[in-house]
Design an enzyme around this catalytic site. Structure first.
Site, PDB file in Angstrom:
ATOM      1  N   TYR A 158      35.991 -10.808  93.232  1.00  0.00           N
ATOM      2  CA  TYR A 158      35.132 -11.947  93.573  1.00  0.00           C
ATOM      3  C   TYR A 158      33.714 -11.501  93.944  1.00  0.00           C
ATOM      4  CZ  TYR A 158      38.998 -15.247  93.399  1.00  0.00           C
ATOM      5  OH  TYR A 158      40.034 -16.044  92.975  1.00  0.00           O
ATOM      6  N   GLU A 216      64.765  -1.159  98.587  1.00  0.00           N
ATOM      7  CA  GLU A 216      64.114  -2.221  97.819  1.00  0.00           C
ATOM      8  C   GLU A 216      64.003  -3.541  98.565  1.00  0.00           C
ATOM      9  OE1 GLU A 216      64.729  -4.900  93.758  1.00  0.00           O
ATOM     10  OE2 GLU A 216      65.976  -3.130  94.072  1.00  0.00           O
ATOM     11  N   ASP A 267      68.603  -2.308  94.129  1.00  0.00           N
ATOM     12  CA  ASP A 267      69.624  -3.107  93.466  1.00  0.00           C
ATOM     13  C   ASP A 267      70.140  -2.356  92.247  1.00  0.00           C
ATOM     14  OD1 ASP A 267      69.433  -5.230  95.247  1.00  0.00           O
ATOM     15  OD2 ASP A 267      68.021  -6.353  94.007  1.00  0.00           O
TER      16      ASP A 267
END
Length: 306
Positions: free
Chosen positions: A52, A145, A197
């Site tokens: 920006y 995780e 996972d």
């Protein structure tokens, strides 16, 4: 070093004498100018801020991705990481364990903190990532995780039972988390274990920690080649009789992408991906709770951290 991304010897030349280069040349010079200002003024900013801010200088980027790619070019050009240039992403990982650090940022030079100070963990922000290590009672690092499993391990006092520093990656590990784990390995000699996972996405989280990413191939301090993925492995789904779901279309595509990736060609990784392909099953870390909330620290991790 095998099994990681590195830059090739190819180079590109950008010059103001070529009108096609003017836009990207201007972007690169502006980004380098901003990095110089940040260092001189002792300030930091985010990737999003820079995107920006460029507009106020009349420098145009078509999107955030283009801005980020120019920052990567500046990293490669100068041979330093964007974190050294005081440019950081928005995401934050958290850490918990018997590690005492001393901040070295202005105004906090005398502040000492043990990372068990908060039961929610301590955010790995720019100041923490650069802090000095004062004392460490841990003997290993476990990168986790999911937030639910991170909280479970804190509540089960895994940091004491396994003498571990716990790092919550919140999915794909942010660069600051990977850099901090790299420092723990390099400066304190702590082995790094990765607990995700049991799916192709978790496998890739582990691989990025181990071998790095294509976008940061020029940054060595984000790579831990001897880090170990301990689970949930595809073989664990059967061995521990875990609840599972069948792969969906996105899972299959991700798996096939990994199978074509040269980093996954070692015997260990070929076997893991082949097992995923044969079974088409995935299981989350929380599936271990089928045997009780303490099962992960009483049975699963003790067998994995041998």
């Amino acid at each position: 070093m095998r099994g990681r991304f590195v830059l090739s010897g190819a180079r590109i030349k950008r010059t103001t004498s070529n009108v096609k280069h003017l836009r990207v040349f201007t972007q690169t010079v502006w980004m380098a100018y901003m990095a110089k200002r940040l260092i001189e003024e002792g300030k930091s900013t985010t990737l999003r801020d820079l995107y920006y801010m460029a507009e106020s200088y009349g420098v145009k980027f078509k999107d955030q991705q283009e801005s980020d790619s120019i920052i990567a070019d500046v990293e490669a050009l100068l041979g330093v990481s964007r974190e050294q240039l005081r440019i950081f992403p928005e995401e934050r990982a958290t850490i918990y364990g018997d590690l005492t650090i001393r901040y070295n940022v202005h105004g906090y030079e005398r502040t000492i903190l043990n990372l068990t100070a908060s039961p929610d963990g301590v955010a790995i922000g720019p100041a923490l990532a650069a802090a000095d290590f004062q004392d460490c009672g841990a003997e290993k690092v476990i990168m986790v995780e999911s937030g639910g499993m991170f909280t479970r391990l804190i509540e089960e006092k895994a940091h004491e039972k396994f003498k571990a520093v716990l790092i919550h990656t919140a999915g794909q590990a942010p660069r600051l988390a990977r850099h901090f784990a790299y420092r723990l390995k390099r400066e304190l000699g702590l082995p790094v274990y990765i607990f995700t996972d049991g799916d192709p996405w978790g496998a890739h989280i582990a691989m990025v920690i181990i071998s790095g990413s294509a976008n940061a191939a020029h940054v060595d301090s984000l790579v831990i080649p001897d880090a170990k993925w301990i689970g949930i492995l595809p073989t664990d789904i059967e061995d521990y009789r875990l609840p599972f779901e069948k792969f969906n279309e996105k899972d299959w595509k991700r798996l096939h992408d990994l199978m074509a990736d040269p980093r996954y060609q070692s015997p260990f990784w070929r076997n893991q991906l082949k097992k995923f392909e044969e079974e088409g099953k995935k299981s989350e870390q929380q599936a271990l709770s089928i045997y009780g909330l303490s099962y992960v620290t009483e049975k699963y991790l003790p067998e994995k951290l041998i």
